[in-house]
Design a protein around this motif. Structure first.
Motif, PDB file in Angstrom:
ATOM      1  N   CYS A   1      13.367  10.422  12.262  1.00 30.27           N
ATOM      2  CA  CYS A   1      12.875  11.699  11.437  1.00 30.27           C
ATOM      3  C   CYS A   1      11.889  11.744  10.360  1.00 30.27           C
ATOM      4  O   CYS A   1      11.820  12.884  10.513  1.00 30.27           O
ATOM      5  CB  CYS A   1      13.858  11.166  10.227  1.00 30.27           C
ATOM      6  SG  CYS A   1      15.583  11.540  11.361  1.00 30.27           S
ATOM      7  N   HIS A   2      11.598  11.118   9.944  1.00 32.29           N
ATOM      8  CA  HIS A   2       9.524  11.387   9.687  1.00 32.29           C
ATOM      9  C   HIS A   2       8.262  10.833   9.877  1.00 32.29           C
ATOM     10  O   HIS A   2       7.650  11.278   9.399  1.00 32.29           O
ATOM     11  CB  HIS A   2      10.127  10.129   8.671  1.00 32.29           C
ATOM     12  CG  HIS A   2      11.174   9.784   7.797  1.00 32.29           C
ATOM     13  ND1 HIS A   2      11.620  11.529   6.781  1.00 32.29           N
ATOM     14  CD2 HIS A   2      12.172   9.524   7.151  1.00 32.29           C
ATOM     15  CE1 HIS A   2      12.093  11.376   5.596  1.00 32.29           C
ATOM     16  NE2 HIS A   2      12.909   9.989   6.251  1.00 32.29           N
TER      17      HIS A   2
ATOM     18  N   CYS B   1      13.205   4.893  11.553  1.00 33.87           N
ATOM     19  CA  CYS B   1      12.978   5.367  10.466  1.00 33.87           C
ATOM     20  C   CYS B   1      11.804   7.020  11.249  1.00 33.87           C
ATOM     21  O   CYS B   1      12.143   7.954  10.679  1.00 33.87           O
ATOM     22  CB  CYS B   1      12.033   5.408   9.222  1.00 33.87           C
ATOM     23  SG  CYS B   1      12.804   3.766   9.405  1.00 33.87           S
TER      24      CYS B   1
ATOM     25  N   HIS C   1      18.038  10.243   0.245  1.00 42.08           N
ATOM     26  CA  HIS C   1      18.356  10.951   2.083  1.00 42.08           C
ATOM     27  C   HIS C   1      20.106  10.927   1.096  1.00 42.08           C
ATOM     28  O   HIS C   1      21.530  10.600   2.430  1.00 42.08           O
ATOM     29  CB  HIS C   1      18.862   8.858   2.700  1.00 42.08           C
ATOM     30  CG  HIS C   1      17.493   8.480   3.034  1.00 42.08           C
ATOM     31  ND1 HIS C   1      17.244   7.574   3.609  1.00 42.08           N
ATOM     32  CD2 HIS C   1      16.785   9.646   3.384  1.00 42.08           C
ATOM     33  CE1 HIS C   1      16.768   7.113   4.327  1.00 42.08           C
ATOM     34  NE2 HIS C   1      16.057   8.558   4.552  1.00 42.08           N
TER      35      HIS C   1
HETATM   36  C1  HEC Z   1      18.590  11.483  10.209  1.00 48.18           C
HETATM   37  C2  HEC Z   1      17.252  11.504   9.957  1.00 48.18           C
HETATM   38  C3  HEC Z   1      17.265  10.497   8.989  1.00 48.18           C
HETATM   39  C4  HEC Z   1      16.530   9.672   8.694  1.00 48.18           C
HETATM   40  C5  HEC Z   1      16.750   7.959  10.157  1.00 48.18           C
HETATM   41  C6  HEC Z   1      15.747   8.671   8.294  1.00 48.18           C
HETATM   42  N1  HEC Z   1      15.623   9.001   6.814  1.00 48.18           N
HETATM   43 FE1  HEC Z   1      14.286   9.789   5.088  1.00 48.18          FE
HETATM   44  N2  HEC Z   1      15.086  11.688   5.293  1.00 48.18           N
HETATM   45  C7  HEC Z   1      16.074  12.591   5.273  1.00 48.18           C
HETATM   46  C8  HEC Z   1      15.839  13.473   5.297  1.00 48.18           C
HETATM   47  C9  HEC Z   1      17.117  14.597   5.195  1.00 48.18           C
HETATM   48  C10 HEC Z   1      15.490  13.143   3.737  1.00 48.18           C
HETATM   49  C11 HEC Z   1      15.398  14.121   2.416  1.00 48.18           C
HETATM   50  C12 HEC Z   1      13.778  14.806   2.134  1.00 48.18           C
HETATM   51  C13 HEC Z   1      13.998  16.327   1.860  1.00 48.18           C
HETATM   52  O1  HEC Z   1      14.850  16.256   1.130  1.00 48.18           O
HETATM   53  O2  HEC Z   1      12.938  16.810   1.253  1.00 48.18           O
HETATM   54  C14 HEC Z   1      14.994  12.129   3.621  1.00 48.18           C
HETATM   55  C15 HEC Z   1      13.931  11.633   2.640  1.00 48.18           C
HETATM   56  C16 HEC Z   1      13.628  10.563   3.176  1.00 48.18           C
HETATM   57  C17 HEC Z   1      12.026  10.239   1.505  1.00 48.18           C
HETATM   58  C18 HEC Z   1      11.548  10.355   0.415  1.00 48.18           C
HETATM   59  C19 HEC Z   1      10.739  11.343   0.780  1.00 48.18           C
HETATM   60  C20 HEC Z   1      10.384  12.703   0.445  1.00 48.18           C
HETATM   61  O3  HEC Z   1       9.566  12.495   0.377  1.00 48.18           O
HETATM   62  O4  HEC Z   1      11.306  13.404   0.068  1.00 48.18           O
HETATM   63  C21 HEC Z   1      11.863   8.739   2.150  1.00 48.18           C
HETATM   64  C22 HEC Z   1      11.054   7.518   1.289  1.00 48.18           C
HETATM   65  C23 HEC Z   1      12.428   8.097   3.207  1.00 48.18           C
HETATM   66  N3  HEC Z   1      13.547   9.206   3.639  1.00 48.18           N
HETATM   67  C24 HEC Z   1      12.618   6.767   4.000  1.00 48.18           C
HETATM   68  C25 HEC Z   1      13.049   7.261   5.440  1.00 48.18           C
HETATM   69  C26 HEC Z   1      13.286   5.396   5.497  1.00 48.18           C
HETATM   70  C27 HEC Z   1      12.255   4.210   5.328  1.00 48.18           C
HETATM   71  C28 HEC Z   1      14.202   5.331   6.556  1.00 48.18           C
HETATM   72  C29 HEC Z   1      14.316   5.095   7.874  1.00 48.18           C
HETATM   73  C30 HEC Z   1      15.672   2.947   7.174  1.00 48.18           C
HETATM   74  C31 HEC Z   1      14.836   7.057   7.114  1.00 48.18           C
HETATM   75  N4  HEC Z   1      13.923   7.645   5.863  1.00 48.18           N
HETATM   76  C32 HEC Z   1      15.449   7.022   7.882  1.00 48.18           C
HETATM   77  C33 HEC Z   1      15.654  11.872   6.865  1.00 48.18           C
HETATM   78  C34 HEC Z   1      15.947  10.823   7.625  1.00 48.18           C
END
Ligand code: HEC
Ligand code: HEC
Ligand code: HEC
Ligand code: HEC
Ligand code: HEC
Ligand code: HEC
Ligand code: HEC
Ligand code: HEC
Ligand code: HEC
Length: 311
Positions: free
Chosen positions: A116-117, A113, A80
């Protein structure tokens, strides 16, 4: 014949009502029109100051880091790193102005989460997305009420044991969804005339052959080696031996299903298995070499274009 003087009596009521309406309108206007109306032509001068009010401001992560430095360091090394604190926590001005006593949003629930995901066809395929039911089945979660943060820490979602930004540069790895939006089944067969895509065994033949004999053989290599694309031909590859990453799947928890991976309590497991004090500092991979790829095997430079097209 004497005419009766005209009577206007019937108009009193109507004029009375009009007067009341006009007075009411004037009173209302004086109450409703903002003081600064008209200072800048037909505009409300105070709106400018209103717009500059602190509660809608983002202060930036360097300000957050002044007080939450440990957390900010943690956040900077994991997946992140590029997500701003205030994208999740909302504008922080009031919180900062009150030295941390002021309100700040604390996201909760799965939607925090999934906003975005969640897997959406409209999202670019290479962005990390999950279908909750599929993801939960894969990581052995039975209870659908389980929260994402029961496993992932929002500030270090993959528990990387080294800084993502310094992780090894690696040739491009494609997942199916990079080209086929929404296709999460990476094990699906491809037609014979399918365009060539890089596969691990082109360059890591020995590792792949050896891995086929190990307990994790059913897992895709990229489940542990998550890849972060940086350009058209390269990215960073994850090589993560942090026990907390393994515990994402192996940690004992009430939400696990019967078909989940075998569970252990961590760190109690290490104490139970330790033979001497030296064992108490070991990571999972130090004791479980047989469950990860054999280290030190040769990597070839990769196939020629011809070889790839043949394969
Ligand atoms: C504002 C948007 C946003 C939110 C809300 C968010 N994420 Fe993410 N997350 C991202 C971004 C951007 C990446 C980097 C992705 C990449 O470069 O591939 C990421 C990457 C990840 C990854 C790594 C996965 C990978 O293969 O790249 C995980 C696991 C993850 N997030 C879990 C979570 C969890 C659990 C939550 C809630 C607590 C959450 N995220 C909330 C934007 C967000
Ligand atoms: C002047 C110091 C200071 C700054 C700057 C600061 N915080 Fe805090 N923050 C605190 C203190 C003190 C607490 C309460 C104790 C704790 O939980 O650490 C806190 C608590 C929090 C909490 C928990 C709130 C809760 O309800 O549980 C969050 C979330 C948070 N801060 C986020 C941020 C973000 C995001 C920023 C940047 C926009 C930021 N903080 C900037 C001092 C600060
Ligand atoms: C991907 C979304 C996301 C990002 C980005 C994010 N946070 Fe958080 N943060 C959360 C969530 C979700 C929680 C609540 C975790 C929980 O309840 O266990 C939280 C909790 C906190 C807390 C309270 C911790 C505690 O133990 O009570 C602080 C402080 C905080 N965040 C600060 C920050 C700072 C500073 C940054 C930027 C360096 C940041 N957060 C970036 C989602 C995020
Ligand atoms: C039981 C623990 C657990 C829970 C609960 C969990 N995850 Fe995961 N998650 C994992 C593990 C393990 C991985 C790494 C393996 C993988 O990629 O599937 C992962 C990977 C991911 C990835 C990267 C996937 C990819 O293909 O790049 C994202 C995004 C993600 N999780 C988001 C979430 C969200 C959102 C939730 C909540 C709806 C959630 N996770 C709940 C264990 C969990
Ligand atoms: C570099 C881009 C790329 C990647 C990565 C990729 N494909 Fe394809 N795939 C294509 C192209 C181009 C076609 C042919 C286009 C068409 O006919 O629609 C295709 C066609 C297919 C087809 C037949 C048509 C269809 O859409 O059903 C299948 C099945 C398929 N791919 C499966 C996969 C699987 C499984 C993976 C992951 C292991 C994968 N592909 C990864 C580019 C890619
Ligand atoms: C085009 C050739 C090529 C392909 C295809 C390839 N790799 Fe690599 N990989 C390399 C090279 C070169 C290195 C550096 C090797 C070394 O130092 O021994 C490397 C290193 C790695 C490393 C070690 C990273 C580190 O920090 O030390 C991992 C893990 C890895 N590759 C995983 C994979 C996986 C998983 C796949 C398939 C999804 C894959 N690779 C496909 C060429 C490739
Ligand atoms: C995505 C989930 C996932 C992750 C991450 C994961 N494992 Fe596993 N692991 C499994 C599954 C599923 C099995 C069961 C394989 C089988 O027996 O079919 C397993 C099996 C094992 C076993 C063998 C247990 C036995 O009874 O033989 C060990 C030891 C193990 N894993 C250690 C690790 C270590 C160490 C890591 C971190 C480097 C790790 N695992 C990461 C899913 C995972
Ligand atoms: C000090 C050495 C040591 C460490 C550290 C260690 N293990 Fe183990 N583990 C063992 C031994 C010994 C066994 C039992 C023999 C076997 O199955 O290999 C075992 C068994 C297991 C099993 C099988 C349990 C079952 O019920 O079938 C799993 C899964 C496992 N370990 C995962 C992990 C994970 C994940 C970590 C890190 C979070 C870890 N271990 C750390 C030594 C260790
Ligand atoms: C269960 C998780 C897991 C899976 C699945 C997995 N690996 Fe690994 N791999 C690791 C870990 C952990 C390390 C690093 C151990 C360390 O640094 O001590 C590693 C190291 C490597 C290395 C570096 C070897 C060296 O000598 O430096 C390569 C290359 C590699 N893996 C390729 C692969 C390939 C190819 C696959 C699929 C066949 C695969 N891995 C599947 C966990 C996994």
């Amino acid at each position: 014949m004497e005419r009766k003087p005209a009577s206007y009596r019937h108009t009193f009521r109507i004029f009375g009502l009009i007067t009341i309406a006009v007075v009411a309108a004037l009173v209302l206007r004086s109450l409703l029109v903002p003081d600064s109306f008209g200072e800048h032509e037909h505009l409300q001068a105070a709106a400018v100051a209103d717009a500059l009010e602190p509660d809608v401001h983002h202060v930036g992560k360097t300000t957050c880091a002044e007080c939450h430095d440990e957390l900010a360091d943690l956040h900077a090394k994991d997946a992140h790193a590029w997500v701003q604190c205030e994208t999740c926590h909302g504008p922080g001005t009031l919180h900062v102005a009150a030295d941390g006593d002021g309100d700040i949003h604390r996201p909760d629930g799965k939607d925090a989460c999934l906003v975005c995901h969640r897997l959406l066809l409209a999202r670019p395929g290479e962005f990390a997305q999950v279908k909750v039911e599929e993801h939960y089945r894969f990581v052995g979660v039975e209870d659908p009420a389980t929260l994402c943060i029961d496993c992932h820490d929002p500030h270090e979602p993959l528990y990387m044991d080294r800084d993502l930004r310094n992780a090894r540069l690696h040739p491009l790895i494609h997942r199916c969804r990079d080209c086929h939006p929404g296709r999460t089944d990476e094990s699906m067969p491809r037609p014979a005339e399918h365009p060539a895509i890089f596969q691990c065994d082109y360059c890591h033949a020995e590792v792949v052959a050896d891995f086929a004999t190990r307990s994790h053989r059913a897992m895709r290599c990229t489940t542990c080696h998550i890849f972060f694309r940086e350009s058209e031909c390269a990215g960073r590859i994850l090589r993560d031996a942090d026990p907390r990453f393994c515990v994402l799947c192996h940690g004992e928890a009430d939400f696990r299903s019967a078909s989940a991976a075998p569970s252990i309590a961590w760190p109690d497991h290490r104490e139970d298995m330790a033979v001497d004090d030296g064992d108490l500092a070991k990571r999972c991979v130090d004791c479980h070499q047989e469950n990860i790829p054999r280290l030190g095997t040769r990597t070839s430079a990769g196939p020629t274009t011809e070889e790839r097209n043949d394969g």
